[in-house]
Design a protein around this motif. Structure first.
Motif, mmCIF file in Angstrom:
data_model
loop_
_atom_site.group_PDB
_atom_site.id
_atom_site.type_symbol
_atom_site.label_atom_id
_atom_site.label_comp_id
_atom_site.label_asym_id
_atom_site.label_seq_id
_atom_site.Cartn_x
_atom_site.Cartn_y
_atom_site.Cartn_z
ATOM 1 N N LYS A 86 -26.976 -32.595 41.404
ATOM 2 C CA LYS A 86 -27.932 -32.270 42.462
ATOM 3 C C LYS A 86 -29.056 -33.302 42.558
ATOM 4 O O LYS A 86 -29.825 -33.276 43.522
ATOM 5 C CB LYS A 86 -28.513 -30.869 42.260
ATOM 6 N N GLU A 91 -26.252 -30.060 47.319
ATOM 7 C CA GLU A 91 -25.136 -29.151 47.024
ATOM 8 C C GLU A 91 -24.461 -29.486 45.694
ATOM 9 O O GLU A 91 -23.678 -28.689 45.187
ATOM 10 C CB GLU A 91 -24.130 -29.170 48.166
ATOM 11 N N CYS A 94 -21.173 -28.017 43.512
ATOM 12 C CA CYS A 94 -20.427 -27.122 44.403
ATOM 13 C C CYS A 94 -19.704 -27.910 45.492
ATOM 14 O O CYS A 94 -18.566 -27.595 45.858
ATOM 15 C CB CYS A 94 -21.364 -26.077 45.003
ATOM 16 N N SER A 115 -25.326 -26.911 38.617
ATOM 17 C CA SER A 115 -24.740 -25.695 39.188
ATOM 18 C C SER A 115 -23.980 -25.000 38.066
ATOM 19 O O SER A 115 -23.353 -25.666 37.238
ATOM 20 C CB SER A 115 -23.782 -26.017 40.338
ATOM 21 N N SER A 116 -24.008 -23.692 38.046
ATOM 22 C CA SER A 116 -23.378 -22.944 36.957
ATOM 23 C C SER A 116 -21.880 -22.800 37.175
ATOM 24 O O SER A 116 -21.362 -23.014 38.283
ATOM 25 C CB SER A 116 -24.011 -21.559 36.841
ATOM 26 N N GLU A 118 -20.341 -20.097 37.359
ATOM 27 C CA GLU A 118 -20.152 -19.019 38.334
ATOM 28 C C GLU A 118 -20.365 -19.527 39.757
ATOM 29 O O GLU A 118 -19.612 -19.153 40.680
ATOM 30 C CB GLU A 118 -21.110 -17.860 38.040
ATOM 31 N N GLU A 119 -21.364 -20.375 39.959
ATOM 32 C CA GLU A 119 -21.609 -20.929 41.290
ATOM 33 C C GLU A 119 -20.449 -21.802 41.739
ATOM 34 O O GLU A 119 -20.017 -21.742 42.901
ATOM 35 C CB GLU A 119 -22.910 -21.738 41.289
ATOM 36 N N SER A 122 -17.520 -19.691 42.714
ATOM 37 C CA SER A 122 -17.714 -18.964 43.975
ATOM 38 C C SER A 122 -17.413 -19.816 45.203
ATOM 39 O O SER A 122 -17.359 -19.283 46.320
ATOM 40 C CB SER A 122 -19.145 -18.433 44.059
ATOM 41 N N THR A 123 -17.205 -21.132 45.026
ATOM 42 C CA THR A 123 -16.917 -21.993 46.176
ATOM 43 C C THR A 123 -15.511 -21.765 46.715
ATOM 44 O O THR A 123 -15.194 -22.224 47.811
ATOM 45 C CB THR A 123 -17.070 -23.485 45.825
ATOM 46 N N LYS A 185 -28.177 -25.431 34.784
ATOM 47 C CA LYS A 185 -27.911 -24.057 35.217
ATOM 48 C C LYS A 185 -27.093 -23.248 34.216
ATOM 49 O O LYS A 185 -27.269 -22.036 34.108
ATOM 50 C CB LYS A 185 -27.204 -24.072 36.572
ATOM 51 N N ASN A 186 -26.187 -23.904 33.501
ATOM 52 C CA ASN A 186 -25.357 -23.150 32.560
ATOM 53 C C ASN A 186 -26.146 -22.612 31.377
ATOM 54 O O ASN A 186 -25.701 -21.686 30.702
ATOM 55 C CB ASN A 186 -24.192 -24.022 32.058
#
Length: 313
Positions: A86, A91, A94, A115-116, A118-119, A122-123, A185-186
């Motif tokens: 990032k 973005e 992701c 970004s985690s 989980e994120e 979710s993509t 994020k993780n």
């Protein structure tokens, strides 16, 4: 001024990045350790490998598909773990995940991602691996691995060449630190410290405080006790370590020198590839990262026995 519409090869993105990114961010992505000899050698070594072409072969039907750890992908080119994405684009990881899925190939998510897991999951659908640094907090590492498994990640790429961070002099000069609007994020909520600004590299100080320097082959076995996912050992440069990786249960080997960001004056990965392949003797797949910029580089790696390559983005 360089425009995206004018770009004809991957290397030309570097000039564009230099124009658009803050100096601290560009230097972080672009630099290697110390004299940066290995950084240059990762590219130069490919230029010394020449083809012996054969002619009048039917090439009207080309199939680049392959399988990696049993997963079908569109080409033997995958995405290597790259931290802090990032910093380059809002973005971040992701966007990379969506692009990898659209291209039909594998993305590896850095544990130092912005970004985690989980994120990224979710993509949408996609084949994803999770890269792991082993910290002094094994309970945290175990949580990360289990989260990646729950999020549908298919393998763990264990980085083994970072008992301490390489001396990246650009980061020291810039007093590199993750921009304040971004986080690892993780690790959010896991209380293992954060990256603070220091008199040199904030990342180096963070790594010194968090990474477990006692990491050894027994920890590969430990990792196998907390996950059923296949483990790729990332950072192998010698036949001896290739043999040990297989002995300790690695499902695959990634020949890597960490993008020349760790120990300077180690061989280019393509120069180390052949001895690792010979030591593996077909028992596990051998992959390569480092210096790959063109399709001809991929072809050279495959010709020397690699099952595929990972490229940084």
């Amino acid at each position: 001024m360089t425009y995206i519409s004018e770009i004809t090869n991957v290397m030309e993105y570097e000039a564009l990045a230099k124009e658009k990114l803050p100096k601290m961010v560009y230097d972080y992505y672009a630099s290697g350790a110390e004299d940066q000899w290995t950084l240059q050698e990762n590219r130069n070594a490919f230029s010394r490998i020449l083809f012996r072409p054969r002619i009048l072969r039917d090439v009207s039907k080309i199939d680049m598909t392959t399988t990696v750890l049993g997963f079908n992908i569109s080409m033997p080119i995958m995405i290597a773990p790259t931290a802090f994405q990032k910093m380059a684009h809002p973005e971040g990881e992701c966007a990379t995940a969506r692009a990898a899925s659209a291209a039909g190939t594998i993305m590896t998510l850095s544990s130092w991602a912005t970004s985690s897991v989980e994120e990224v999951s979710s993509t949408g659908p996609g084949i994803r691996f999770f890269q792991l640094y082993v910290t002094k907090h094994r309970n945290v590492d175990a949580q990360l691995v289990k989260r990646a498994e729950r999020a549908g990640f298919k393998a763990i790429a264990l980085t083994v060449d970072t008992p301490r961070l390489g001396r990246r002099e650009a980061d020291i000069k810039n007093r590199f630190v993750l921009p304040p609007h971004l986080t690892l994020k993780n690790y959010e909520g896991l209380y293992i410290g954060k990256m603070d600004k220091t008199d040199d590299s904030g990342l180096a100080s963070y790594v010194a405080n968090q990474i477990d320097r006692s990491l050894n082959w027994k920890d590969v076995k430990w990792l196998q006790t907390i996950t059923s996912l296949p483990i790729l050992v990332k950072g192998v440069l010698t036949a001896e370590d290739a043999s040990l990786a297989i002995q300790y249960g690695a499902a695959g080997i990634i020949v890597s020198n960490h993008g020349a960001r760790q120990l300077d004056y180690v061989p280019a990965t393509v120069m180390a590839l052949e001895e690792v392949v010979q030591a593996a003797k077909g028992r596990v797949p051998v992959f390569l990262d480092g210096g790959v910029r063109r399709g001809t580089d991929v072809f050279k790696a495959l010709a020397l026995g690699a099952s595929g390559v990972f490229v940084s983005i």
